[in-house]
Design a protein around this motif. Sequence first.
Motif, PDB file in Angstrom:
ATOM      1  N   THR A   1      19.209   1.371  -3.931  1.00 37.11           N
ATOM      2  CA  THR A   1      18.509   2.078  -2.866  1.00 37.11           C
ATOM      3  C   THR A   1      17.032   2.212  -3.215  1.00 37.11           C
ATOM      4  O   THR A   1      16.644   2.142  -4.382  1.00 37.11           O
ATOM      5  N   ALA A   2      16.221   2.409  -2.185  1.00 37.76           N
ATOM      6  CA  ALA A   2      14.787   2.524  -2.412  1.00 37.76           C
ATOM      7  C   ALA A   2      14.170   3.409  -1.339  1.00 37.76           C
ATOM      8  O   ALA A   2      14.731   3.585  -0.253  1.00 37.76           O
ATOM      9  N   ARG A   3      13.025   3.974  -1.667  1.00 38.28           N
ATOM     10  CA  ARG A   3      12.241   4.675  -0.664  1.00 38.28           C
ATOM     11  C   ARG A   3      10.771   4.443  -0.958  1.00 38.28           C
ATOM     12  O   ARG A   3      10.368   4.262  -2.117  1.00 38.28           O
ATOM     13  N   GLU A   4       9.986   4.438   0.095  1.00 37.60           N
ATOM     14  CA  GLU A   4       8.557   4.201  -0.011  1.00 37.60           C
ATOM     15  C   GLU A   4       7.813   5.321   0.690  1.00 37.60           C
ATOM     16  O   GLU A   4       8.257   5.833   1.719  1.00 37.60           O
ATOM     17  N   VAL A   5       6.676   5.696   0.124  1.00 37.12           N
ATOM     18  CA  VAL A   5       5.849   6.738   0.713  1.00 37.12           C
ATOM     19  C   VAL A   5       4.403   6.251   0.768  1.00 37.12           C
ATOM     20  O   VAL A   5       3.880   5.733  -0.225  1.00 37.12           O
TER      21      VAL A   5
ATOM     22  N   ARG B   1       0.817  -1.200   0.000  1.00 35.48           N
ATOM     23  CA  ARG B   1       0.000   0.000   0.000  1.00 35.48           C
ATOM     24  C   ARG B   1       0.857   1.259   0.000  1.00 35.48           C
ATOM     25  O   ARG B   1       0.521   2.231   0.656  1.00 35.48           O
ATOM     26  N   THR B   2       1.958   1.237  -0.705  1.00 28.94           N
ATOM     27  CA  THR B   2       2.843   2.392  -0.786  1.00 28.94           C
ATOM     28  C   THR B   2       3.255   2.629  -2.230  1.00 28.94           C
ATOM     29  O   THR B   2       3.062   1.775  -3.093  1.00 28.94           O
TER      30      THR B   2
ATOM     31  N   TRP C   1     -12.926   5.043  -0.685  1.00 31.25           N
ATOM     32  CA  TRP C   1     -11.855   4.057  -0.771  1.00 31.25           C
ATOM     33  C   TRP C   1     -10.505   4.712  -0.492  1.00 31.25           C
ATOM     34  O   TRP C   1     -10.239   5.814  -0.972  1.00 31.25           O
ATOM     35  N   PRO C   2      -9.639   4.037   0.267  1.00 29.23           N
ATOM     36  CA  PRO C   2      -8.305   4.592   0.539  1.00 29.23           C
ATOM     37  C   PRO C   2      -7.553   4.871  -0.754  1.00 29.23           C
ATOM     38  O   PRO C   2      -7.661   4.122  -1.731  1.00 29.23           O
ATOM     39  N   LEU C   3      -6.779   5.939  -0.743  1.00 30.47           N
ATOM     40  CA  LEU C   3      -6.022   6.311  -1.934  1.00 30.47           C
ATOM     41  C   LEU C   3      -5.019   5.231  -2.330  1.00 30.47           C
ATOM     42  O   LEU C   3      -4.660   5.112  -3.505  1.00 30.47           O
TER      43      LEU C   3
END
Length: 396
Positions: free
Chosen positions: A12-16, A1-2, A26-28
């Motif tokens: 490298t990675a990043r999640e938001v 859900r990111t 409904w959730p975005l």
Amino acid sequence: RTVEVRDLRLGTAREVHTAGTDPAGWPLDNLNHVCGVRVPTLERRVGDELWLTCGFHGDRVNHEISSQYARIVDLATLSVRVGPRLPRGGGACAALALHLDGRDAPAHICSFGGTDGTHSAGAFIDTVHCYDRVRAQWHAPFSRLPYGLDHANAALVAPGQCAPDEPGRVLLLNYRTSHYSGYRTDILAHDLPPHEHSAEAGGRGWYVYAAPHMRTYTDIVHAPRDAAGLVTARNGRYLLNFGGLNYGNTSKLSARLGAEKAKRMKRPQPFANIRAFDVCRREWVLVDDEKSGKPRTLGMPLFALQTCASAAHNVAITCGGAGPITWQPTRLSIDRMQELARIDAKQGRSPSMDVLTTVQLSGRIPRRANITGDNSNFHYCIATRLPAHFGPVDTR
């Protein structure tokens, strides 16, 4: 859900995660079976955003709920916001950004087909709608599709590819027209006005651009499929197809075993091969390795995936997807692929495998397949170098 961004070179990675809901409640972040279209933002004229013009809510196969609203991902912040209400809810569409008001005007976001409802009983959509971001409204510049379809790939072919006076075209391929069946080898086309200049679609509407013949029951080159990855090269001269799924030739089984037994024996066939369609010759060929002459593959059968491309490195990148339940990925096999890629890179050789880079997503390495329903989820990205004769890949 990111929303996850990963640097395939640095690892490298990043999640938001974005909290909030759409007007339907409904959730975005609750959306699957999407098709992303990248365009420059209008507000700042700096940076890009990713439009998702279809999708399903829910996590259970055959219990999906159609999304009624588009989503827009800001690629600078990775935040998600609500887009316009869709003219018809649904998921599993194909989508393209098309400059229908001229090359210098902002692109329209066009959504082709899809399914409204569940995978097993939903209605197949036979319409095409485009969103004009300047006027903030949907319109229908294309004629109706000859039949409803979903899980398709859409490709834009630039004008003059095969003859100086040829128009640009939108092609639709690799789709299904009924639930877990209804596959066709047909490639549909719709001509565009010169230079995509007018929002009024003219000409003959949708037509069959090519109908490759499946020569034998085991012909993997021409076998129809859906849920495949696709990138284009040389401004649409070549369509490069990665993986996909076919639920089998039930008519052949029915003739031999009877309809009811054939239905019970029907099993999915995922594909590992990479094939290329030449829009001028109108034929499929397997993509071969330039040195060994052997067909290139993804390294394993995969479907329910999307593929993007890097023009700078001439590679196609396929992330996620699903494989058959009989395929059990192990830590050893993943580590071995990574080790071979590192050895080849260190010694300055071309990779000995089709898989150049196998990058773990979200910190998950399954010791066995993560089983969901009938399939096993694949938590990696596969970067595949493309043969030089296909020319630079397109990234639009």
